[in-house]
Design a protein around this motif. Structure first.
Motif, mmCIF file in Angstrom:
data_model
loop_
_atom_site.group_PDB
_atom_site.id
_atom_site.type_symbol
_atom_site.label_atom_id
_atom_site.label_comp_id
_atom_site.label_asym_id
_atom_site.label_seq_id
_atom_site.Cartn_x
_atom_site.Cartn_y
_atom_site.Cartn_z
ATOM 1 N N PHE A 217 101.996 -2.690 -69.946
ATOM 2 C CA PHE A 217 101.300 -1.976 -68.886
ATOM 3 C C PHE A 217 99.806 -2.285 -68.904
ATOM 4 N N LEU A 218 99.202 -2.287 -70.087
ATOM 5 C CA LEU A 218 97.771 -2.566 -70.201
ATOM 6 C C LEU A 218 97.444 -3.989 -69.759
ATOM 7 N N VAL A 219 98.246 -4.954 -70.196
ATOM 8 C CA VAL A 219 97.995 -6.347 -69.831
ATOM 9 C C VAL A 219 98.158 -6.544 -68.334
ATOM 10 N N SER A 220 99.173 -5.917 -67.739
ATOM 11 C CA SER A 220 99.362 -6.070 -66.295
ATOM 12 C C SER A 220 98.200 -5.463 -65.524
ATOM 13 N N VAL B 55 109.488 -0.548 -79.306
ATOM 14 C CA VAL B 55 109.731 -0.874 -77.897
ATOM 15 C C VAL B 55 108.782 -0.074 -77.003
ATOM 16 N N THR B 56 108.524 1.177 -77.359
ATOM 17 C CA THR B 56 107.568 1.988 -76.602
ATOM 18 C C THR B 56 106.167 1.373 -76.666
ATOM 19 N N GLY B 57 105.760 0.926 -77.844
ATOM 20 C CA GLY B 57 104.466 0.274 -77.993
ATOM 21 C C GLY B 57 104.379 -1.009 -77.188
ATOM 22 N N LEU B 58 105.465 -1.803 -77.196
ATOM 23 C CA LEU B 58 105.500 -3.026 -76.403
ATOM 24 C C LEU B 58 105.369 -2.718 -74.913
ATOM 25 N N SER B 59 106.043 -1.672 -74.462
ATOM 26 C CA SER B 59 105.956 -1.265 -73.060
ATOM 27 C C SER B 59 104.529 -0.871 -72.697
ATOM 28 N N ALA B 60 103.875 -0.089 -73.548
ATOM 29 C CA ALA B 60 102.489 0.310 -73.286
ATOM 30 C C ALA B 60 101.571 -0.903 -73.257
ATOM 31 N N LEU B 61 101.780 -1.852 -74.162
ATOM 32 C CA LEU B 61 100.976 -3.067 -74.183
ATOM 33 C C LEU B 61 101.155 -3.870 -72.891
#
Length: 176
Positions: free
Chosen positions: A92-95, A84-90
């Motif tokens: 953020f990067l995409v946004s 879930v942490t990795g998904l959140s970071a991803l």
């Protein structure tokens, strides 16, 4: 696993410091003073930690980190938290990428409707323009060079103009 109280810390720290100092002496002989002194500095840290009483704090920090990593490796619920942490970071990067792509379009729309463009700037051309050519300094003769002989060291007049500022600074400081 041994607890903190079961380990004989004085002989252990003294032994690690002694071995480190011997290796530091060898480094001093082979690689010079800088390597030997750096090795001696690292070698003295275990004994310093014992004498200052910092070992219990370091022991607690080490066991806490080891316990966290052990729980991380063997617990599937923790791995789901990592995912879930990795998904959140991803996300953020995409946004951020999407925001960067949308920013030029949004900035172009208000700028086009707000005021007429500057002379020479059309709707499709970039807003920046090249800088104007440098004007000669006041009192300088056009085409004169500051202290450099034309053709010295095979330099072209354009190359001499590039270094005229540097030469002027050096002369002001009494270096040339």
């Amino acid at each position: 696993m041994l607890s903190f109280g079961q380990i004989a810390w004085l002989p252990l720290c003294a032994g690690v410091t002694g071995v480190g100092l011997v290796l530091s002496f060898l480094a001093l002989r082979r690689r010079g003073a800088a390597a030997g002194l750096r090795g001696a500095a690292w070698s003295l840290l275990p004994m310093a930690a014992y004498l200052t009483g910092a070992l219990p704090a370091l022991w607690q920090a080490g066991t806490a980190i080891a316990g966290f990593l052990t729980g991380l490796v063997f617990n599937p619920i923790v791995w789901s938290g990592v995912a879930v942490t990795g998904l959140s970071a991803l996300l953020f990067l995409v946004s951020g990428v999407l925001r960067r792509r949308a920013a030029p379009k949004a900035a172009a729309a208000p700028a086009a409707s707000a005021a007429p463009a500057a002379p020479g700037v059309t709707a499709g051309s970039p807003a920046t323009q090249p800088l104007p050519r440098r004007q000669p300094q006041a009192g300088a003769k056009p085409g004169a060079q500051t202290g450099a002989k034309p053709g010295a060291r095979g330099a072209s007049p354009a190359a001499d103009d590039d270094f005229s500022d540097i030469e002027a600074i050096l002369k002001r400081r009494g270096i040339g």
